[in-house]
Design a protein around this motif. Sequence first.
Motif, PDB file in Angstrom:
ATOM      1  N   ALA A 122      93.259  88.164  21.692  1.00 31.74           N
ATOM      2  CA  ALA A 122      94.064  87.009  22.090  1.00 31.74           C
ATOM      3  C   ALA A 122      95.104  86.636  21.043  1.00 31.74           C
ATOM      4  O   ALA A 122      96.096  85.994  21.365  1.00 31.74           O
ATOM      5  CB  ALA A 122      93.162  85.818  22.376  1.00 31.74           C
ATOM      6  N   THR A 123      94.919  87.063  19.798  1.00 35.36           N
ATOM      7  CA  THR A 123      95.889  86.716  18.758  1.00 35.36           C
ATOM      8  C   THR A 123      97.168  87.544  18.859  1.00 35.36           C
ATOM      9  O   THR A 123      98.184  87.185  18.278  1.00 35.36           O
ATOM     10  CB  THR A 123      95.299  86.920  17.344  1.00 35.36           C
ATOM     11  N   LEU A 124      97.115  88.653  19.597  1.00 35.21           N
ATOM     12  CA  LEU A 124      98.293  89.504  19.726  1.00 35.21           C
ATOM     13  C   LEU A 124      99.316  88.939  20.697  1.00 35.21           C
ATOM     14  O   LEU A 124     100.509  88.975  20.459  1.00 35.21           O
ATOM     15  CB  LEU A 124      97.899  90.912  20.177  1.00 35.21           C
ATOM     16  N   SER A 125      98.843  88.458  21.823  1.00 32.92           N
ATOM     17  CA  SER A 125      99.766  87.959  22.845  1.00 32.92           C
ATOM     18  C   SER A 125      99.019  86.989  23.742  1.00 32.92           C
ATOM     19  O   SER A 125      98.547  87.338  24.797  1.00 32.92           O
ATOM     20  CB  SER A 125     100.321  89.114  23.669  1.00 32.92           C
ATOM     21  N   THR A 126      98.894  85.774  23.278  1.00 28.71           N
ATOM     22  CA  THR A 126      98.162  84.765  24.016  1.00 28.71           C
ATOM     23  C   THR A 126      99.091  84.019  24.966  1.00 28.71           C
ATOM     24  O   THR A 126     100.203  83.666  24.608  1.00 28.71           O
ATOM     25  CB  THR A 126      97.517  83.751  23.051  1.00 28.71           C
ATOM     26  N   LEU A 127      98.592  83.813  26.159  1.00 31.99           N
ATOM     27  CA  LEU A 127      99.316  83.016  27.149  1.00 31.99           C
ATOM     28  C   LEU A 127      98.673  81.639  27.176  1.00 31.99           C
ATOM     29  O   LEU A 127      97.469  81.525  27.301  1.00 31.99           O
ATOM     30  CB  LEU A 127      99.189  83.654  28.528  1.00 31.99           C
ATOM     31  N   ARG A 128      99.476  80.607  27.056  1.00 34.93           N
ATOM     32  CA  ARG A 128      98.939  79.250  27.090  1.00 34.93           C
ATOM     33  C   ARG A 128      99.654  78.467  28.187  1.00 34.93           C
ATOM     34  O   ARG A 128     100.575  77.717  27.899  1.00 34.93           O
ATOM     35  CB  ARG A 128      99.131  78.582  25.734  1.00 34.93           C
ATOM     36  N   PRO A 129      99.212  78.655  29.432  1.00 38.68           N
ATOM     37  CA  PRO A 129      99.919  77.978  30.520  1.00 38.68           C
ATOM     38  C   PRO A 129      99.873  76.459  30.400  1.00 38.68           C
ATOM     39  O   PRO A 129     100.763  75.770  30.871  1.00 38.68           O
ATOM     40  CB  PRO A 129      99.196  78.445  31.782  1.00 38.68           C
ATOM     41  N   GLU A 130      98.825  75.913  29.736  1.00 40.95           N
ATOM     42  CA  GLU A 130      98.739  74.459  29.609  1.00 40.95           C
ATOM     43  C   GLU A 130      99.852  73.893  28.741  1.00 40.95           C
ATOM     44  O   GLU A 130     100.177  72.720  28.834  1.00 40.95           O
ATOM     45  CB  GLU A 130      97.366  74.052  29.045  1.00 40.95           C
TER      46      GLU A 130
END
Length: 195
Positions: A98-106
């Motif tokens: 998750a540290t490489l390319s995290t998506l944070r839709p919130e």
Amino acid sequence: LDHISRVVWDDHDMQRQAYKLAHLSASMSSAGVYLGYDPLHDEVTLDTVQIGQVTIDPCVTEAARIDRADYVCIERVVPISELAVRFPSRGASVTPDATLSTLRPEEKRGTTILTPVLKAFSRKSGGTQALPRARIWEWRIRDLRMDGSGQPMFPGGRTVICSEDLVLYDAPNSYWDGGLPLEWFDWGVDPQHPW
């Protein structure tokens, strides 16, 4: 042979790779070229490698002697889909980082043209959505252990490829010369280490 070398040079865009190598060497003191073989595509692999991607045996203090290292490790970021194809028994089990390319839709107020694509290709990892990528380490190890009859278990060395949570490959070095598929270039001289 000349024709084959020109085809390999053109096929791998070696003029650009050589430029990148010189640029990296000049700006970061040194850089390397990975000269390997990709059995999945049955072709030669030529990639530039940065200092931050490589861990070299600290006994090696100059670039010209990297082939004498007891170990060399190259770190890469690889899509999970590629790992599943390259390592059918375990590759799909690698956990995305998750540290490489995290998506944070919130954290996003609206959607973009990429939102459906990112949702389709993301997986859950540790409570956050992550694009399916993982850090992979390729270890080239000079393993001097002997078997029961006194013969070397890994006469040409050993290759271990692993993720943070799984060993994907552990076998003798597949190169006939037992060498490392890495050439390292120094731009400046430092007597303490290869870079």
